[in-house]
Design an enzyme around this catalytic site. Structure first.
Site, mmCIF file in Angstrom:
data_model
loop_
_atom_site.group_PDB
_atom_site.id
_atom_site.type_symbol
_atom_site.label_atom_id
_atom_site.label_comp_id
_atom_site.label_asym_id
_atom_site.label_seq_id
_atom_site.Cartn_x
_atom_site.Cartn_y
_atom_site.Cartn_z
ATOM 1 N N GLU B 287 -88.298 10.868 44.016
ATOM 2 C CA GLU B 287 -87.841 11.815 43.011
ATOM 3 C C GLU B 287 -88.396 13.408 43.455
ATOM 4 O OE1 GLU B 287 -88.626 10.918 38.625
ATOM 5 O OE2 GLU B 287 -89.827 12.597 38.548
ATOM 6 N N GLU B 290 -85.225 14.356 45.588
ATOM 7 C CA GLU B 290 -84.280 14.556 44.785
ATOM 8 C C GLU B 290 -84.411 16.041 44.109
ATOM 9 O OE1 GLU B 290 -84.128 12.161 41.178
ATOM 10 O OE2 GLU B 290 -82.032 12.547 40.528
ATOM 11 N N CYS B 307 -88.905 7.738 33.935
ATOM 12 C CA CYS B 307 -89.746 6.223 34.002
ATOM 13 C C CYS B 307 -89.966 5.760 32.596
ATOM 14 C CB CYS B 307 -91.039 6.680 34.635
ATOM 15 S SG CYS B 307 -91.522 8.186 34.987
ATOM 16 N N SER B 327 -83.447 12.445 36.521
ATOM 17 C CA SER B 327 -83.591 11.867 37.749
ATOM 18 C C SER B 327 -82.889 10.587 37.824
ATOM 19 C CB SER B 327 -84.966 11.833 37.933
ATOM 20 O OG SER B 327 -85.230 11.077 39.122
ATOM 21 N N LYS B 366 -89.481 -1.453 27.761
ATOM 22 C CA LYS B 366 -89.066 -2.067 29.222
ATOM 23 C C LYS B 366 -88.319 -3.490 29.159
ATOM 24 C CE LYS B 366 -91.228 0.922 31.785
ATOM 25 N NZ LYS B 366 -90.457 1.646 33.015
ATOM 26 N N GLU B 369 -84.966 -2.385 29.109
ATOM 27 C CA GLU B 369 -84.670 -1.667 30.212
ATOM 28 C C GLU B 369 -84.339 -2.776 31.298
ATOM 29 O OE1 GLU B 369 -87.267 0.980 32.091
ATOM 30 O OE2 GLU B 369 -86.926 0.197 34.107
ATOM 31 N N GLU B 374 -77.324 -2.072 34.430
ATOM 32 C CA GLU B 374 -77.484 -1.390 35.927
ATOM 33 C C GLU B 374 -78.659 -1.798 36.586
ATOM 34 O OE1 GLU B 374 -76.586 -0.489 32.360
ATOM 35 O OE2 GLU B 374 -77.820 1.542 32.471
ATOM 36 N N CYS B 512 -97.753 6.191 28.262
ATOM 37 C CA CYS B 512 -97.824 5.061 28.607
ATOM 38 C C CYS B 512 -99.313 4.188 27.592
ATOM 39 C CB CYS B 512 -97.747 4.172 29.791
ATOM 40 S SG CYS B 512 -96.345 5.058 30.488
#
Lengths: 182, 591, 727
Positions: B287, B290, B307, B327, B366, B369, B374, B512
């Site tokens: 990151e 990037e 994230c 990102s 999650k 996710e 993807e 989190c």
């Protein structure tokens, strides 16, 4: 709403979403929404808009409600929460004629339940349902405020006073006749 | 903001015979707490608006012909309150009984058995008989979603989920529908959770007093995999798990429990125990790289971290035009899962198809996710096979009969077990930013800087902004946790009102550590309690500060990974394996 | 003081009068047809159309046809009034298309009224004069003394027959002044609009002799000057204002054309507003309202002046005013009637209220189920804007205010003020806890005054005729009058407006005429679903907010349902519980869950499976819901049950222990059998039975198959030989 100060990115789906919503609601409703959005509190016009949508389409379908939510920028859950809260709003399409049977105190005392039963048996429906031919939707409603004429029913815009169970078949006939005439 | 130093007027009231003096505007409930009486409550939550709906917190006030809800009623001078007359106890008991009468009688087989607020209330109020039982509502359960299961049959209509979803998360996915006895909390048109604007953050699961909202359980498929001799079962644990898991076993909040957790996972039968924090280190390196490229090439800036899966769902549904800002780095979990089935499989010579990857996350999003297309291998199988929440892991450990107190400390397994302190602090709001800044300053200037701690981005406030020196430049950074707070930053970006360089967004309050998959707090402590979140975050900062390895780019495991497998940061291979893409999703959310 | 306001008002008034004069000038004879929702439902539109055709066909240009609002005489609609020069106006009831022709040819063209169709008729004579004798307890104690025990004899002795005069008792004529109390009797002579004060029998004789027989009004005894009563008299003397009712809120209903702002001007319309704006002093207005002892007519009876004062004292300068027209009580329809029949009056009241609290924006929240009311209010608002009575700088006073109409969508709970606010804000209409009260933080968090339609309707009258007059009309506790919607088992159903403190019996028997067919009154239900049942033994109760609450009921919005011995109190309680259960917003536990459980218990009791413990549970739940619900509606929801449990517990007990419904109303507890002695075998019952469970051959006694009988009662209704026994 998108800000005009930034160029649209290719990932912005607002133009498609907006166009689809406008297609669903049609020009008249969109005009109304555009009008109320000028109010500093556009969300306060939600119920007014829902009344118009129901007047236009006969009921409030999920796609109508979602489109209203997008164009008025009110969360869809709130729009559907409002639509299901108020008894005046119907979420299913209804028949050509809406039969509303008043269950106000006076009408109840004077036999509205027998009138309702007769409509249900004649049309083969339960309250809130639409007859198979799509002609009649029968509903019970709270006091129409015409207690002295009890029992009262409304069919479409018409008010029928002092209705008895015996008169029900002829009332149904009348509307079938009218429907054929047009 | 200037502090208001003018003394507030105070009023005297008498509660259960005890006089107490409190500032004007104090509620009866707060005043009672001053003298050590905790009035029972249900719909009340200190972080949410007042509903006054459940009526459990009613009290008797002299001169009033009806009971008052103590959660909202401000005290007045000379008010005389009784919190515990026989009448009020009976009324409260009857109210709780009325809730039970419209609730399934399946406590013994309910997921919330033992930590259900309704159950606790019924016990505390002394409901011992069922006088009024009758018809019960039977709405349909929606368990079709990947993350959240909605079971309105268990709902007591306290409205905390509706409020958390709207007020804290700004998502407004839930509303009461219908009215009266048949009222149901649901997304628009009673839609399935995954087909609504739900961003799967799971805060509704956290605040629900009963089991009306739960995570979609993955424990059974994990047990199955563990029992399958053909499977090589690998587990990774997110940074914030170690800061909260101990609470499930009676440890005080904020006690780090990394070693015990690893040993417990081994006992459960996992073949390898990896650290998601290494994924975090890798995320940082990619990151930061990037970011620097974007800085060179003139954008798109700001770079927004990616994230938090709840945030990514929010981005795709609510702010699709900002997608280019996010990102492209996969989350630490997905990076680590990818490496487990490529790098690790290659090194160990295991067929990736035989690897079963379990991720223990503080998060229910999650789960969604992990199921995204993807994040699938070329053969269509997911990189992450199952996601367990902290709560689910605690339960599995208890179910297995593991004696937590006697567990020795264990160590993560190589090659994906070594992490820097920068990876550890990912678990709290501001952590990703701090870790990125540690790396970006190095990458930008080409040399290590002394600066490790960036206190300006730490804290518990919902929105924090700072200017940080990056070589010659001063970069403008912003951190937001909780999506209502994030909206403040996002709107500034969308309207061009403010130019940031890096923005960190965490969907859940506190990051989190306050995730939707974390343990329910003990009775008496509200969910989202600021102090609880602070303690958990402190655990992570302690772990970080006790390490000598505190910068992601100095992590030898990361260096080895690049050298032997990925090449350099941003390489084609890194892009293929460690980056992802986003797309607008419908239904579009209303901001 | 702003004298320019008065000037502007007078200009508008002159303009209105000119327009009216022009419109009315050609008409010597006028015909008025009611046009509220219920009138239209009863056929008023057809009647109007028929008159229009008749007038056109007659070629006469001196006959005017007008619409008016609702007179409140619902059970007699459609009602038509014919105004002939120099005669008492004649009202006809139950007018049909055919009757129009008769009225037109015989009365309008031929001058011969149709005596058999006159309202409350048939009558034998239509007298030349009507005498209305004030019966208010204050000023007219002399009435009896003056008239003696036999007024008929007195009249006859003077040669005054029924063709010349009819004498009525009337409610307060409002003409008394404090020093005269108890010393004079007021008598009004119609149609000449002369009000006399009479001190002795001799003076009465003089009036009868000179005025009625010789046609020479006695100036000496006539009330001089413009007393309040006289002003009323000049304006409303043509209608039943001075019969046993006292019409303030309804003073224009059935008098003026609700679509004409000019007519409203003619009846002192906007004069109160002009007075208020001319004085330019909000606290003066609040003081007037406070002194009038006007209390909120929506149900709770909160003093209006106090409410306005709270909002006016708020530090926040943005304020709102809302007219609550979400009339949801089954059986109450006075708000609809006022909006349909006199919308300008309500709007004027709102503007005055807005001025008093300095609100810049107002809302009329009205039920979508009232399309005509919505239309009339919208038209009235548009007309007011056009005439500069709404909008910027009203009447040149510098005060700006405008009103919007917002529709409800069928939720009883939206009558609760915080729920109503949520509804206007576009939310689910659920109440929120108070405090803060709306006067502090209401619509969009701003100070907001919410008043009921009837409350606003009283405001212009209070300003015009003075707070003392209004206060005097009512009781110690509350000033003015209250409109009730009288329904159920009474002869005359409809709207009734009486002074606060009028005994219940006067309303249901005196005005309503009691139950038809000589049945006995069992109870009177007041206040709708939030109210309770008052037993016959308490009928002498003066009706007021406090007295009704003490009796376990409430004033509510003014629904009043009379029940006779054939009504079952458990059934009525169940009916209302069904209503509240259905209308519960679902927010708070006691109301949402508690009303449902109460309904289940009532269901058990009325179907014969109730136990005595059920009665205790019902009471326990009722008290729980009453004491711990979130909003006023929830707290009032158990009233119908608790009040009947208090006054008619025995009836509940018999349902439970004997499994019988004493009123023979609860279907499941009633059986129908045919008395073989009385049955002649006519087969009517068998042919009418919807489930064909009656068997028997012609001329032989019939039998009901109890297993199949659905207890619809059809056989009982159709049997002409009383052979079907309901037990």
């Amino acid at each position: 709403m998108n800000s005009p100060t930034r160029p649209l990115t290719s990932t912005d789906n607002w133009p498609e979403v907006e166009a689809a919503c406008r297609r669903i609601l049609g020009e008249r409703i969109c005009q109304l929404i555009d009008e109320v959005r000028k109010d500093p509190r556009p969300e306060s016009h939600l119920i007014t808009v829902l009344h118009q949508v129901q007047a236009e389409f006969g009921y409030l379908g999920a796609s109508h409600l979602d489109a209203v939510a997008q164009l008025m920028q009110i969360p869809a859950a709130k729009v559907s929460g409002v639509a299901t809260f108020y008894h005046y709003f119907r979420l299913q399409p209804r028949g050509k004629f809406l039969v509303n049977i008043c269950f106000g105190t006076a009408c109840y005392v004077k036999g509205a339940d027998r009138v309702a039963e007769k409509f249900m048996s004649e049309l083969g429906v339960q309250l809130g349902e639409t007859s198979k031919d799509g002609m009649f939707t029968v509903e019970a409603c709270r006091c129409l405020g015409m207690c002295a004429l009890a029992p009262v029913i409304t069919v479409g815009e018409d008010v029928w006073a002092q209705v008895t169970a015996d008169r029900v078949p002829s009332i149904i006939e009348e509307y079938i006749r009218r429907a054929k005439a047009t | 903001m200037a502090e208001d130093i003018s003394p507030r007027k105070t009023v005297s009231v008498v509660i259960d015979g005890t006089p107490v003096r409190v500032p004007e505007g104090t509620t009866i409930m707060e005043a009672a707490e001053q003298i050590g009486i905790s009035i029972p409550r249900l719909c009340y939550h200190p972080s949410l608006s007042i509903a006054g709906a459940c009526r459990v917190c009613i009290v008797e006030v002299e001169g009033m012909d009806h009971y008052l809800a103590s959660c909202h009623m401000p005290v007045w001078e000379g008010m005389r309150v009784r919190t515990n007359s026989p009448e009020i106890r009976q009324a409260r008991r009857d109210i709780v009984e009325l809730l039970l009468d419209n609730h399934p009688q399946d406590c013994q087989i309910c997921e919330r058995d033992g930590n259900c607020e309704l159950q606790n209330l019924a016990y505390a109020m002394g409901v011992r008989e069922r006088l009024f039982a009758g018809q019960r509502k039977r709405p349909q359960v929606d368990s079709s979603g990947h993350s959240v299961v909605r079971n309105p049959e268990k709902c007591v209509l306290c409205g905390r989920c509706v409020r958390v979803c709207a007020e804290i998360q700004g998502v407004h996915n839930l509303s009461q529908h219908g009215r009266g006895f048949t009222t149901v909390v649901a997304p628009a048109h009673y839609a399935k959770m995954d087909e609504s604007v739900c961003i799967q953050c799971g805060q509704c699961v956290m605040v629900c007093p009963t089991a009306a909202f739960l995570e979609k359980s993955s424990t059974e498929i994990v047990w199955q995999a563990l029992a399958d001799p053909e499977k090589h079962v690998v587990v990774q644990t997110a940074p914030s798990i170690r800061a909260a898991i101990g609470e499930g076993f009676g440890m005080p909040p904020g006690t780090p429990a990394t070693g015990k957790m690893i040993t417990a996972l081994r006992l459960l039968g996992f073949d390898a125990v990896f650290d998601t924090d290494l994924g975090a280190d890798l995320t940082i390196v990619e990151e930061a790289h990037e970011f620097l490229i974007r800085l060179e090439n003139g954008g798109p800036l700001p770079l927004i971290t990616s994230c938090s899966p709840g945030w990514i769902n929010f981005l795709e549904k609510f702010y699709p035009e900002l997608i280019p800002h996010a990102s492209t780095c996969k989350s630490p979990m997905s990076m680590l899962s990818t490496l487990a089935k490529t790098y690790y499989a290659e090194r160990k010579g295991i067929d990736p198809k035989k690897i079963f990857m379990v991720a223990v996350m503080p998060c229910v999003a999650k789960k969604f996710e992990a199921a995204r297309p993807e994040h699938r291998m070329p053969d269509g199988n997911p990189y992450t096979d199952a996601v367990l929440t902290t709560r689910e892991l605690i339960w599995m450990i208890k179910c297995y009969g593991i004696d937590w107190a006697r567990l020795p400390d264990g160590q993560f397994d190589p090659p994906l077990g070594l992490a820097s302190g920068a990876g550890d602090i990912f678990g709290t709001t501001g952590g990703v930013m701090e870790a990125t800044l540690r790396a970006a300053t190095r990458l930008a200037t080409g040399k290590g800087v002394d600066r490790i701690e960036f206190l300006e981005v730490r804290g518990v406030e919902g929105v924090r902004e700072a200017y940080v020196a990056l070589g010659e430049r001063a970069i403008h950074v912003a951190v937001a946790n909780g999506l209502t707070n994030a909206k403040i930053i996002l709107d500034k970006i969308a309207t061009g009102q403010e130019r940031y360089h890096i923005v960190e967004i965490m969907a859940c309050p506190g990051g989190c550590v306050g995730g939707g998959g974390q343990p329910y707090p003990p009775p008496g402590v509200p969910v989202l309690d600021k102090e609880l979140l602070r303690q958990r975050a402190k655990a992570l900062y302690t772990i970080d500060s006790q390490k000598t390895l505190r910068k992601s780019y100095e992590n030898p495991a990361i260096l080895e990974l690049y050298e032997n497998f990925l090449g350099v940061p941003g390489s084609p291979k890194a892009h293929e394996l460690l980056h992802t893409s986003y797309r607008p999703r419908l239904p579009r959310g209303i901001r | 003081m702003k004298p320019e306001v008065r000037k502007r008002f007078e200009e508008l008034q002159a303009k209105a009068e000119a327009a009216l004069a022009e419109a009315r000038a050609p008409y010597r004879i006028r015909i008025q047809v009611g046009s509220a929702t219920c009138e239209n439902a009863a056929g008023a539109t057809v009647v109007y159309e028929e008159f229009r055709k008749h007038i056109a066909a007659s070629g006469r240009s001196d006959i005017g046809l007008h619409r008016t609002g609702c007179t409140g005489r619902c059970s007699r609609e459609p009602i038509v009034t014919v105004f002939m020069p120099d005669s008492l106006p004649v009202k006809y009831q139950f007018v049909t298309r055919d009757l129009v022709h008769k009225i037109f040819t015989s009365h309008v063209l031929g001058g011969q009224p149709l005596l058999e169709h006159v309202l409350d008729g048939p009558v034998i004579h239509l007298p030349r004069y009507e005498l209305l004798c004030c019966q208010s307890p204050r000023c007219c104690q002399l009435q009896e003394e003056v008239w003696g025990t036999d007024p008929e004899a007195l009249l006859q002795s003077m040669g005054l027959g029924p063709e010349t005069v009819r004498v009525y008792s009337s409610s307060c004529l409002g003409a008394c002044a404090p020093p005269e109390v108890g010393k004079i009797a007021h008598i009004l002579v119609r149609p000449d609009k002369v009000l006399y004060r009479v001190r002795s029998r001799e003076e009465l004789r003089e009036v009868l002799q000179e005025h009625l027989l010789n046609g020479r009004p006695v100036e000496r005894l006539a009330v001089p000057g413009k007393t309040v009563g006289r002003k009323f008299l000049e304006l409303y003397g043509d209608v039943a204002f001075f019969n046993r009712q006292t019409r303030v809120a309804l003073r224009h209903n059935g008098v003026l054309d609700p679509t004409s702002i000019e007519e409203y001007f003619h009846y002192r319309g906007f004069e109160a507003l002009a007075t208020v704006l001319e004085r330019d002093n909000p606290s003066w207005v609040i003081d007037q309202i406070t002194r009038s002892r006007l209390r909120g007519r929506g149900g709770a009876g909160y003093p209006t002046g106090k409410k306005w004062a709270f909002a006016a004292a708020s530090p926040d300068p943005t304020r709102y005013i809302i007219c609550n027209a979400d009339e949801g009580d089954p059986g109450a329809f006075m708000d609809r009637s006022m909006l349909e029949s006199d919308p300008f009056n309500v709007i004027e009241g709102m503007i005055i209220g807005a001025f008093a609290i300095r609100a810049s924006r107002g809302f009329v929240y009205v039920r979508a189920e009232y399309p005509l009311a919505v239309e009339r209010v919208q038209n009235a608002i548009a007309a007011c804007r056009q005439w500069g009575l709404l909008g910027k700088d009203i009447l040149g006073s510098g005060f700006s205010f405008d009103i919007e109409v917002r529709l409800g969508a069928g939720a009883f709970v939206c009558g609760e003020e915080t729920a109503l606010i949520h509804s206007i804000e576009g939310e689910r209409g659920q109440p929120r806890p108070r405090p803060p009260y709306p006067t502090e933080r209401g619509l969009w968090g701003k100070p907001t005054v919410i008043n009921n339609v009837e409350t606003f309707a009283n405001v212009p009258a209070i300003i015009n005729y003075g707070p003392e007059w209004f206060a005097r009309l009512g009781s110690e506790e509350s000033g003015g009058t209250k409109v009730f919607a009288l329904a159920g088992k009474v002869c005359h159903t409809g709207l009734v407006e009486v002074p606060m403190g009028t005994p219940l019996r006067e309303i249901v028997v005196g005005i309503g005429g009691g139950p038809p067919g000589g049945k006995r009154i069992k109870a009177v239900q007041t206040g709708g679903p939030a109210g309770g049942c008052i037993p016959e033994s308490m009928l002498d109760l003066p009706v007021d907010f406090g007295t009704l609450t003490k009796a376990g009921s409430i004033m509510g919005s003014g629904g009043m349902i009379v029940m006779d011995e054939t009504d079952c109190m458990v059934d009525i309680a169940k009916y209302f519980m069904e209503f509240t259960c259905d209308e519960s917003c679902g927010k708070c536990t006691p109301c949402r869950e508690g009303t449902k459980r109460m309904l289940e218990i009532l269901d058990r009791i009325t179907t014969g499976s109730g136990t005595l413990e059920d009665l205790d549970k019902l009471e326990r739940l009722g008290k729980l819901v009453r004491k711990s619900s979130l909003c006023g509606l929830g707290r009032a929801a158990p009233n119908p049950v608790l009040s009947t449990l208090t006054h008619f517990r025995e009836e509940y007990v018999r349902h439970v222990t004997e499994k019988r419904c004493p009123a023979k109303k609860c279907k499941a507890l009633v059986t129908y059998v045919i008395d073989p002695e009385k049955c002649v075998g006519c087969t009517v019952c068998a042919r009418n039975c919807p489930v064909s469970c009656i068997s028997g051959t012609r001329r032989q006694p019939h039998v009901i198959d109890q297993a199949r009988c659905i207890k619809c009662g059809r056989c009982f209704e159709v049997c002409r030989f009383d052979a079907v026994i309901r037990d």
